[in-house]
Scaffold this motif. Structure first.
Motif, PDB file in Angstrom:
ATOM      1  N   ASN A 238       0.875  -1.170   0.000  1.00  0.00           N
ATOM      2  CA  ASN A 238       0.000   0.000   0.000  1.00  0.00           C
ATOM      3  C   ASN A 238       0.915   1.224   0.000  1.00  0.00           C
ATOM      4  O   ASN A 238       1.636   1.465   0.968  1.00  0.00           O
ATOM      5  N   TYR A 239       0.916   1.992  -1.097  1.00  0.00           N
ATOM      6  CA  TYR A 239       1.925   3.021  -1.315  1.00  0.00           C
ATOM      7  C   TYR A 239       1.527   4.358  -0.692  1.00  0.00           C
ATOM      8  O   TYR A 239       0.346   4.713  -0.621  1.00  0.00           O
ATOM      9  N   ILE A 240       2.545   5.115  -0.265  1.00  0.00           N
ATOM     10  CA  ILE A 240       2.319   6.469   0.251  1.00  0.00           C
ATOM     11  C   ILE A 240       1.909   7.387  -0.896  1.00  0.00           C
ATOM     12  O   ILE A 240       0.937   8.134  -0.798  1.00  0.00           O
ATOM     13  N   GLN A 241       2.673   7.345  -1.992  1.00  0.00           N
ATOM     14  CA  GLN A 241       2.319   8.053  -3.218  1.00  0.00           C
ATOM     15  C   GLN A 241       2.063   7.025  -4.313  1.00  0.00           C
ATOM     16  O   GLN A 241       2.631   5.936  -4.293  1.00  0.00           O
ATOM     17  N   ARG A 242       1.207   7.378  -5.257  1.00  0.00           N
ATOM     18  CA  ARG A 242       0.920   6.471  -6.356  1.00  0.00           C
ATOM     19  C   ARG A 242       2.222   6.073  -7.048  1.00  0.00           C
ATOM     20  O   ARG A 242       3.087   6.900  -7.293  1.00  0.00           O
ATOM     21  N   SER A 243       2.323   4.787  -7.363  1.00  0.00           N
ATOM     22  CA  SER A 243       3.571   4.265  -7.911  1.00  0.00           C
ATOM     23  C   SER A 243       3.724   4.636  -9.385  1.00  0.00           C
ATOM     24  O   SER A 243       2.783   5.122 -10.031  1.00  0.00           O
ATOM     25  N   VAL A 244       4.907   4.364  -9.931  1.00  0.00           N
ATOM     26  CA  VAL A 244       5.173   4.648 -11.335  1.00  0.00           C
ATOM     27  C   VAL A 244       4.288   3.815 -12.257  1.00  0.00           C
ATOM     28  O   VAL A 244       4.133   4.144 -13.441  1.00  0.00           O
ATOM     29  N   TYR A 245       3.687   2.737 -11.722  1.00  0.00           N
ATOM     30  CA  TYR A 245       2.759   1.921 -12.503  1.00  0.00           C
ATOM     31  C   TYR A 245       1.306   2.279 -12.193  1.00  0.00           C
ATOM     32  O   TYR A 245       0.392   1.476 -12.411  1.00  0.00           O
ATOM     33  N   ALA A 246       1.111   3.508 -11.639  1.00  0.00           N
ATOM     34  CA  ALA A 246      -0.226   4.045 -11.351  1.00  0.00           C
ATOM     35  C   ALA A 246      -0.991   3.163 -10.374  1.00  0.00           C
ATOM     36  O   ALA A 246      -2.207   3.024 -10.475  1.00  0.00           O
ATOM     37  N   LYS A 247      -0.306   2.587  -9.403  1.00  0.00           N
ATOM     38  CA  LYS A 247      -0.932   1.745  -8.393  1.00  0.00           C
ATOM     39  C   LYS A 247      -0.903   2.448  -7.042  1.00  0.00           C
ATOM     40  O   LYS A 247       0.109   3.028  -6.653  1.00  0.00           O
ATOM     41  N   GLU A 248      -2.032   2.396  -6.354  1.00  0.00           N
ATOM     42  CA  GLU A 248      -2.062   2.880  -4.973  1.00  0.00           C
ATOM     43  C   GLU A 248      -1.851   1.737  -4.001  1.00  0.00           C
ATOM     44  O   GLU A 248      -1.345   1.932  -2.895  1.00  0.00           O
ATOM     45  N   ASN A 249      -2.243   0.548  -4.394  1.00  0.00           N
ATOM     46  CA  ASN A 249      -1.953  -0.670  -3.640  1.00  0.00           C
ATOM     47  C   ASN A 249      -2.058  -1.840  -4.605  1.00  0.00           C
ATOM     48  O   ASN A 249      -2.716  -1.739  -5.653  1.00  0.00           O
ATOM     49  N   GLU A 250      -1.419  -2.950  -4.266  1.00  0.00           N
ATOM     50  CA  GLU A 250      -1.438  -4.100  -5.169  1.00  0.00           C
ATOM     51  C   GLU A 250      -0.961  -5.361  -4.459  1.00  0.00           C
ATOM     52  O   GLU A 250      -0.190  -5.307  -3.500  1.00  0.00           O
ATOM     53  N   TYR A 251      -1.471  -6.503  -4.961  1.00  0.00           N
ATOM     54  CA  TYR A 251      -0.998  -7.821  -4.549  1.00  0.00           C
ATOM     55  C   TYR A 251      -0.079  -8.361  -5.650  1.00  0.00           C
ATOM     56  O   TYR A 251      -0.376  -8.220  -6.830  1.00  0.00           O
ATOM     57  N   LEU A 252       1.011  -8.991  -5.244  1.00  0.00           N
ATOM     58  CA  LEU A 252       1.993  -9.485  -6.201  1.00  0.00           C
ATOM     59  C   LEU A 252       2.496 -10.863  -5.780  1.00  0.00           C
ATOM     60  O   LEU A 252       2.617 -11.158  -4.588  1.00  0.00           O
ATOM     61  N   TRP A 253       2.784 -11.699  -6.779  1.00  0.00           N
ATOM     62  CA  TRP A 253       3.453 -12.968  -6.522  1.00  0.00           C
ATOM     63  C   TRP A 253       4.920 -12.816  -6.913  1.00  0.00           C
ATOM     64  O   TRP A 253       5.236 -12.324  -7.996  1.00  0.00           O
ATOM     65  N   GLU A 254       5.799 -13.248  -6.027  1.00  0.00           N
ATOM     66  CA  GLU A 254       7.232 -13.096  -6.263  1.00  0.00           C
ATOM     67  C   GLU A 254       7.954 -14.384  -5.875  1.00  0.00           C
ATOM     68  O   GLU A 254       7.601 -15.037  -4.888  1.00  0.00           O
ATOM     69  N   HIS A 255       8.953 -14.757  -6.667  1.00  0.00           N
ATOM     70  CA  HIS A 255       9.787 -15.889  -6.270  1.00  0.00           C
ATOM     71  C   HIS A 255      11.253 -15.491  -6.347  1.00  0.00           C
ATOM     72  O   HIS A 255      11.619 -14.502  -6.989  1.00  0.00           O
ATOM     73  N   GLU A 256      12.096 -16.280  -5.664  1.00  0.00           N
ATOM     74  CA  GLU A 256      13.521 -15.956  -5.583  1.00  0.00           C
ATOM     75  C   GLU A 256      14.326 -17.245  -5.529  1.00  0.00           C
ATOM     76  O   GLU A 256      13.961 -18.205  -4.840  1.00  0.00           O
ATOM     77  N   LEU A 257      15.447 -17.254  -6.241  1.00  0.00           N
ATOM     78  CA  LEU A 257      16.369 -18.383  -6.244  1.00  0.00           C
ATOM     79  C   LEU A 257      17.744 -17.866  -5.831  1.00  0.00           C
ATOM     80  O   LEU A 257      18.239 -16.886  -6.375  1.00  0.00           O
TER      81      LEU A 257
END
Length: 366
Positions: A238-257
């Motif tokens: 949940n962003y303080i300012q709107r993100s560069v992708y015009a999102k105020e909040n978002e759910y994301l799936w992330e993986h890491e190796l």
């Protein structure tokens, strides 16, 4: 009875130390006594632990005790028995053995710290405050950790009658639970909740299960390890300012190796890690990081030192939209877009001269 020399190749006995953090917040030390020259056939190892209640002097005294014990065999072989005496303390009445000790805390360890830092001059001042609490329970089968904290930094600059104030704060709560499966496999889950003005996150949380395979047995991890780790989970921002992708909040799936390891041997040490992070909704949003560090003894007195880190960052979805003001840039109030970051250092160290000089002269603090 002992003379320290400036290079291991001059020594009759080489003491090789490895140290790992234990569950109490102290350390487990392993000292390998490696005989050289006339003692090549004499090798030994001593293992002992310290805890978080010990002062630095307590730790030094315990290390000295076990160094003395480990050297007894070498003194005996050298024929210095006339200078050796052994004292064994008589157990006190009712003294318990390790096996009979009851642990009322059941391996739980708790800690807290509060820090404040203040500095300034006529035209500027800086303050920093942080508080952290931790708890953990470490056994052979399971490792649980809980951390929570708050920090705030404020800088004030006075110029031409105007005060320019930069303030950043962050809060976090981190929980992890790791389960031992076998001598090579582990699994775990990691959860994180918090906020960060610098990262443009008014509130965030994430949950990521993970699995790890160590190519070496975990029991030898103090001397060598090479582990492959994979994690996959959900992230909410949940962003303080709107993100560069015009999102105020978002759910994301992330993986890491990750692939990381270290080697500690008589000739030096090498440690490194490579990691790859990626958002699954858009695979072009990713980051690749390499880290390597080493200190290698080339020959008597000469060491080669190298360390560096390089990251390719294509996953900065949290950046605020719009332009960054000059004040925000100079005061580092928020994270800036960057396709990469790095640092690198390399060097040689060489010493020569007398191999015997253990005199300490602390005058003028050098």
């Amino acid at each position: 009875m002992v003379e320290f020399v400036r290079d291991q190749n001059y020594a009759e006995v080489h003491l090789f130390f490895t140290r790992q953090t234990n569950g109490s917040g102290g350390s487990e030390y392993v000292i390998d006594f490696i005989g050289q020259k006339n003692f090549k056939d004499l090798q030994d190892q001593i293992k002992f632990s310290t805890d978080s209640d010990m002062t630095s002097d307590d730790v030094r005294s315990k290390i000295l005790k076990f160094v003395k014990l480990g050297l007894v065999r070498y003194w005996v072989k050298k024929g210095s028995t006339k200078d050796i005496s052994v004292t064994i303390a008589k157990p006190e009445e009712g003294e318990t053995t390790k096996d009979s000790i009851s642990d009322p805390w059941d391996y739980w360890v708790f800690g807290t710290d509060i820090f404040g830092y203040f500095s300034g001059e006529e035209s500027s001042k800086f303050s920093s405050f942080s508080v952290n609490v931790t708890s953990k329970r470490v056994t052979e089968a399971n490792k649980f950790s809980f951390r929570a904290g708050f920090s705030e930094n404020q800088s004030t600059f006075s110029f031409d009658g105007t005060d320019i104030i930069s303030k950043r704060n962050s809060k976090y709560l981190y929980i992890s639970d790791i389960i031992s499966i076998s001598d090579h496999w582990s699994t775990g889950a990691f959860a994180n909740i918090g906020s960060s003005m610098y990262s443009n996150k008014e509130f965030y949380w994430e949950f990521k299960p993970a699995i790890e395979y160590n190519f070496f047995n975990y029991s030898v991890s103090a001397k060598k390890q090479l582990a492959l780790t994979y994690s996959n989970g959900i992230v909410y921002n949940n962003y303080i300012q709107r993100s560069v992708y015009a999102k105020e909040n978002e759910y994301l799936w992330e993986h890491e190796l990750k692939l990381g390891g270290s080697v500690n041997q008589k000739w030096g040490n090498i440690y490194g890690e490579a990691s790859f992070e990626q958002y699954l909704h858009d695979t072009s949003l990713n980051a690749l990081t390499f880290y390597l560090g080493t200190s290698i003894r080339l020959f008597k007195g000469l060491n080669f030192n190298l360390s560096g880190n390089y990251s390719i960052t294509r996953n900065q979805i949290n950046l605020p939209a719009g332009d960054v003001s000059l004040e925000e840039l100079l005061l580092q109030q928020q994270q800036l877009q960057s396709g990469y970051n790095y640092y690198f250092n390399v060097g040689l160290s060489y010493s020569f001269g007398s191999i015997y000089n253990t005199i300490v002269n602390p005058r003028f603090n050098f």
